[in-house]
Motif scaffolding. Sequence first.
Motif, mmCIF file in Angstrom:
data_model
loop_
_atom_site.group_PDB
_atom_site.id
_atom_site.type_symbol
_atom_site.label_atom_id
_atom_site.label_comp_id
_atom_site.label_asym_id
_atom_site.label_seq_id
_atom_site.Cartn_x
_atom_site.Cartn_y
_atom_site.Cartn_z
ATOM 1 N N ALA A 72 0.822 -1.217 0.000
ATOM 2 C CA ALA A 72 0.000 0.000 0.000
ATOM 3 C C ALA A 72 0.857 1.269 0.000
ATOM 4 C CB ALA A 72 -0.941 0.005 1.205
ATOM 5 N N LEU A 73 1.980 1.232 0.702
ATOM 6 C CA LEU A 73 2.816 2.429 0.792
ATOM 7 C C LEU A 73 3.721 2.612 -0.422
ATOM 8 C CD1 LEU A 73 3.812 2.461 4.565
ATOM 9 C CD2 LEU A 73 2.042 3.810 3.408
ATOM 10 N N SER A 74 3.926 1.567 -1.206
ATOM 11 C CA SER A 74 4.854 1.699 -2.339
ATOM 12 C C SER A 74 4.194 1.643 -3.706
ATOM 13 C CB SER A 74 5.928 0.602 -2.253
ATOM 14 O OG SER A 74 5.336 -0.678 -2.348
ATOM 15 N N VAL A 75 2.967 1.187 -3.804
ATOM 16 C CA VAL A 75 2.337 1.017 -5.119
ATOM 17 C C VAL A 75 2.238 2.342 -5.877
ATOM 18 C CG1 VAL A 75 -0.082 1.208 -4.353
ATOM 19 C CG2 VAL A 75 0.489 -0.175 -6.361
ATOM 20 N N ASN A 76 2.081 3.428 -5.156
ATOM 21 C CA ASN A 76 1.990 4.726 -5.825
ATOM 22 C C ASN A 76 3.292 5.084 -6.533
ATOM 23 O OD1 ASN A 76 3.135 5.216 -3.124
ATOM 24 N ND2 ASN A 76 3.105 7.351 -3.734
ATOM 25 N N ARG A 77 4.398 4.639 -6.008
ATOM 26 C CA ARG A 77 5.692 4.927 -6.645
ATOM 27 C C ARG A 77 5.882 4.080 -7.904
ATOM 28 N NH1 ARG A 77 8.805 8.092 -3.284
ATOM 29 N NH2 ARG A 77 7.950 8.275 -1.186
ATOM 30 N N PHE A 78 5.467 2.838 -7.849
ATOM 31 C CA PHE A 78 5.606 1.974 -9.023
ATOM 32 C C PHE A 78 4.710 2.432 -10.169
ATOM 33 C CE2 PHE A 78 7.090 -1.012 -5.695
ATOM 34 C CZ PHE A 78 8.370 -1.194 -6.186
ATOM 35 N N ILE A 79 3.514 2.873 -9.843
ATOM 36 C CA ILE A 79 2.591 3.320 -10.887
ATOM 37 C C ILE A 79 3.127 4.565 -11.582
ATOM 38 C CG2 ILE A 79 1.060 4.802 -9.503
ATOM 39 C CD1 ILE A 79 -0.145 2.265 -12.078
ATOM 40 N N SER B 192 -2.155 10.960 -9.535
ATOM 41 C CA SER B 192 -2.320 12.364 -9.160
ATOM 42 C C SER B 192 -0.980 13.025 -8.902
ATOM 43 C CB SER B 192 -3.199 12.454 -7.909
ATOM 44 O OG SER B 192 -3.205 13.753 -7.389
ATOM 45 N N PHE B 193 -0.088 12.322 -8.205
ATOM 46 C CA PHE B 193 1.201 12.913 -7.880
ATOM 47 C C PHE B 193 2.035 13.145 -9.139
ATOM 48 C CE2 PHE B 193 5.621 12.981 -6.505
ATOM 49 C CZ PHE B 193 5.567 13.964 -5.533
ATOM 50 N N SER B 194 1.977 12.230 -10.104
ATOM 51 C CA SER B 194 2.697 12.438 -11.364
ATOM 52 C C SER B 194 2.285 13.751 -12.007
ATOM 53 C CB SER B 194 2.422 11.291 -12.337
ATOM 54 O OG SER B 194 3.063 10.121 -11.944
ATOM 55 N N PHE B 195 0.983 13.984 -12.065
ATOM 56 C CA PHE B 195 0.464 15.205 -12.681
ATOM 57 C C PHE B 195 0.773 16.437 -11.829
ATOM 58 C CE2 PHE B 195 -1.791 12.172 -15.187
ATOM 59 C CZ PHE B 195 -2.142 12.821 -16.365
ATOM 60 N N THR B 196 0.656 16.307 -10.511
ATOM 61 C CA THR B 196 0.903 17.440 -9.631
ATOM 62 C C THR B 196 2.376 17.855 -9.669
ATOM 63 O OG1 THR B 196 -0.891 16.732 -8.174
ATOM 64 C CG2 THR B 196 0.708 18.274 -7.257
ATOM 65 N N LYS B 197 3.251 16.894 -9.537
ATOM 66 C CA LYS B 197 4.694 17.196 -9.524
ATOM 67 C C LYS B 197 5.131 17.805 -10.853
ATOM 68 C CE LYS B 197 8.883 16.725 -7.761
ATOM 69 N NZ LYS B 197 9.333 17.506 -6.643
ATOM 70 N N LEU B 198 4.740 17.176 -11.966
ATOM 71 C CA LEU B 198 5.100 17.731 -13.274
ATOM 72 C C LEU B 198 4.457 19.100 -13.463
ATOM 73 C CD1 LEU B 198 6.539 17.495 -15.976
ATOM 74 C CD2 LEU B 198 4.541 16.252 -16.844
ATOM 75 N N GLY B 199 3.237 19.258 -12.981
ATOM 76 C CA GLY B 199 2.549 20.544 -13.101
ATOM 77 C C GLY B 199 3.287 21.667 -12.402
ATOM 78 N N THR B 200 3.775 21.407 -11.190
ATOM 79 C CA THR B 200 4.518 22.453 -10.486
ATOM 80 C C THR B 200 5.825 22.766 -11.204
ATOM 81 O OG1 THR B 200 5.547 20.848 -8.974
ATOM 82 C CG2 THR B 200 3.510 21.936 -8.229
#
Length: 190
Positions: A51-58, A112-120
């Motif tokens: 649960a804590l790492s799946v967001n990084r792999f995606i 969401s984080f991919s889009f947020t980080k690239l967006g900033t």
Amino acid sequence: MIPRIFLYTLLPAAFVILGDSLIYLILPLHPEEFGVTDYWGIKAGLWIGIALSVNRFIRIFTNSLASNFYLKFGFKIPFVIAIFIGSLTTISYGINNQIIILIIARIFWGVSFSFTKLGTQLAAFEFGSNNNRARFLGFTNSAMRMGSLLSVILGTFLIQITNITTTFFIFGITGLIIMFITILIPNFLI
């Protein structure tokens, strides 16, 4: 001096990360609150790790997806949707008690984080000049880290005076409210 228009990008990014930062602290301490138990023959500890790492792999896949969406739709729509989805995932952490739903929420957070980080980062290039773009990129990282710091300090305090559900709900609603300042950002094309 940071231009106000750039702050309209940084603030939502800082606030949307509240839930993600807090889950790293709270999930290992209170897995039962999130429905994390031995499931399908897999120990609870492994589920926590998934649960804590799946967001990084995606994000291996969604970082390039984010780039393509920004190229196709411009800045504003993908960024606003990313903040919206990130805020909803934070709310879901508080109201969920099933490991599979938690993992799905973490996958959505990764997108969401991919889009947020690239967006900033894109905003730093758009609103900065040749002389200060590196500083603006530093501001984007600082905003995210300040969100994480605020999360663990304020989040643990809120959990002590309320509970886990209420805290994640407050963080998610805050992200949704702050999201509305993104309306003031111009829809620049990449």
